[in-house]
Motif scaffolding. Structure first.
Motif, PDB file in Angstrom:
ATOM      1  N   ILE A 124      -5.291  -3.062  -6.566  1.00  9.44           N
ATOM      2  CA  ILE A 124      -3.873  -2.804  -6.796  1.00  9.44           C
ATOM      3  C   ILE A 124      -3.307  -3.868  -7.732  1.00  9.44           C
ATOM      4  CG2 ILE A 124      -1.606  -2.590  -5.705  1.00  9.44           C
ATOM      5  CD1 ILE A 124      -3.002  -1.716  -3.154  1.00  9.44           C
ATOM      6  N   CYS A 166       3.901   1.662  -1.258  1.00  9.54           N
ATOM      7  CA  CYS A 166       4.524   1.858  -2.570  1.00  9.54           C
ATOM      8  C   CYS A 166       3.541   2.451  -3.574  1.00  9.54           C
ATOM      9  CB  CYS A 166       5.072   0.535  -3.092  1.00  9.54           C
ATOM     10  SG  CYS A 166       6.541  -0.046  -2.217  1.00  9.54           S
ATOM     11  N   VAL A 167       2.284   2.034  -3.487  1.00 10.12           N
ATOM     12  CA  VAL A 167       1.284   2.507  -4.447  1.00 10.12           C
ATOM     13  C   VAL A 167       0.698   3.852  -4.022  1.00 10.12           C
ATOM     14  CG1 VAL A 167      -0.970   2.012  -5.477  1.00 10.12           C
ATOM     15  CG2 VAL A 167       0.711   0.180  -5.209  1.00 10.12           C
ATOM     16  N   ASN A 168       0.276   3.952  -2.779  1.00 13.33           N
ATOM     17  CA  ASN A 168      -0.436   5.144  -2.323  1.00 13.33           C
ATOM     18  C   ASN A 168       0.488   6.323  -2.011  1.00 13.33           C
ATOM     19  OD1 ASN A 168      -2.829   3.663  -2.483  1.00 13.33           O
ATOM     20  ND2 ASN A 168      -2.674   2.968  -0.357  1.00 13.33           N
ATOM     21  N   ARG A 228       0.827  -1.213   0.000  1.00 17.47           N
ATOM     22  CA  ARG A 228       0.000   0.000   0.000  1.00 17.47           C
ATOM     23  C   ARG A 228       0.859   1.261   0.000  1.00 17.47           C
ATOM     24  NH1 ARG A 228      -4.020  -2.359   4.668  1.00 17.47           N
ATOM     25  NH2 ARG A 228      -5.572  -3.376   3.302  1.00 17.47           N
ATOM     26  N   SER A 274       2.942   2.187 -10.223  1.00 16.75           N
ATOM     27  CA  SER A 274       1.846   1.726 -11.075  1.00 16.75           C
ATOM     28  C   SER A 274       1.455   0.286 -10.763  1.00 16.75           C
ATOM     29  CB  SER A 274       2.249   1.836 -12.546  1.00 16.75           C
ATOM     30  OG  SER A 274       3.394   1.019 -12.797  1.00 16.75           O
ATOM     31  N   GLY A 275       2.360  -0.441 -10.167  1.00 15.74           N
ATOM     32  CA  GLY A 275       2.125  -1.835  -9.809  1.00 15.74           C
ATOM     33  C   GLY A 275       3.231  -2.301  -8.897  1.00 15.74           C
TER      34      GLY A 275
END
Length: 216
Positions: free
Chosen positions: A131, A96-98, A94, A103-104
């Motif tokens: 995600i 790394c993405v948020n 979470r 992007s993945g």
């Protein structure tokens, strides 16, 4: 083996704290159980794939020591020889993405039962949240006979470091998650590690076994 530890029961946590204090490019989450990049520039990670690995502590500098540009985006640390819990893996995904704008996420997991279960469950939960997450297994141990491979598979050993570096470079170039997964599969099919030990492993405050002296 001799150790310099304040508390043998918290050796993994102390290592994480020391690593972050010594390197301003790293940041600790979950009380030190998750180490993430703290030097990320927006253009470097935004839209690129994040790489996450981890496992039981006791194999330093793996895996937190490989977090950085051209390597891992985050590492999840378990206790000594213990797989990290699913919640901590999910925290890393979470973040790394948020927070970093990935992007993945690709989870690089060594082929051990606990790691496969906990990282796999975290991946499933993250996918249910929308995600984009994939998981690749590393099994480079060549010591297992062919007859046992179909049962448990080969263990993930030192070759995992090469996977981190190669995939890390590809992610920095903006490769799509599916392409990075294909590269991981290609590496895995030709990666082998020979493990050699001159003594038993050492765990703080525990004696596992004593190997008999070699006959002359």
């Amino acid at each position: 083996m001799k150790f310099l530890l304040k508390d043998s029961q918290h050796a993994a946590r102390e290592y994480a704290e020391a690593l972050v204090r010594a390197n301003s490019n790293l940041k600790a989450l979950e009380g030190g159980a998750v180490i993430v990049r703290n030097d990320v520039k927006t253009h470097e990670i935004n839209g690129n794939v994040a790489l996450i690995s981890g496992g039981g502590s006791g194999h330093e500098p793996a895996h937190a020591g490989y977090v950085g540009s051209g390597g891992l985006t985050a590492a999840v640390l378990g206790e000594v020889f213990t797989s990290p819990p699913t919640d901590n893996v999910l925290c890393a995904i979470r973040y790394c993405v948020n927070c970093l704008g990935a992007s993945g996420v690709l989870l690089i997991v060594k082929n051990y039962t606990g790691d496969r279960l906990n990282f796999g469950l975290a991946a499933s939960i993250a996918q249910a949240e929308g995600i984009m997450v994939e998981m690749t297994l590393v099994g480079d141990d060549c010591s297992l006979p062919v007859s046992s491979i179909s049962k448990v598979g080969r263990r993930g050993l030192a070759g995992t470091v090469l996977v981190h570096k190669i995939l890390g470079a590809q992610a920095c170039l903006g490769a799509h998650l599916s392409d990075i997964v294909k590269t991981a599969e290609a590496i895995g099919s030709s990666l082998w590690t020979v493990g050699v030990s001159f003594s038993s492993c050492s765990i703080p405050a525990f004696v596992l076994l004593q190997l008999p002296p070699r006959p002359h």
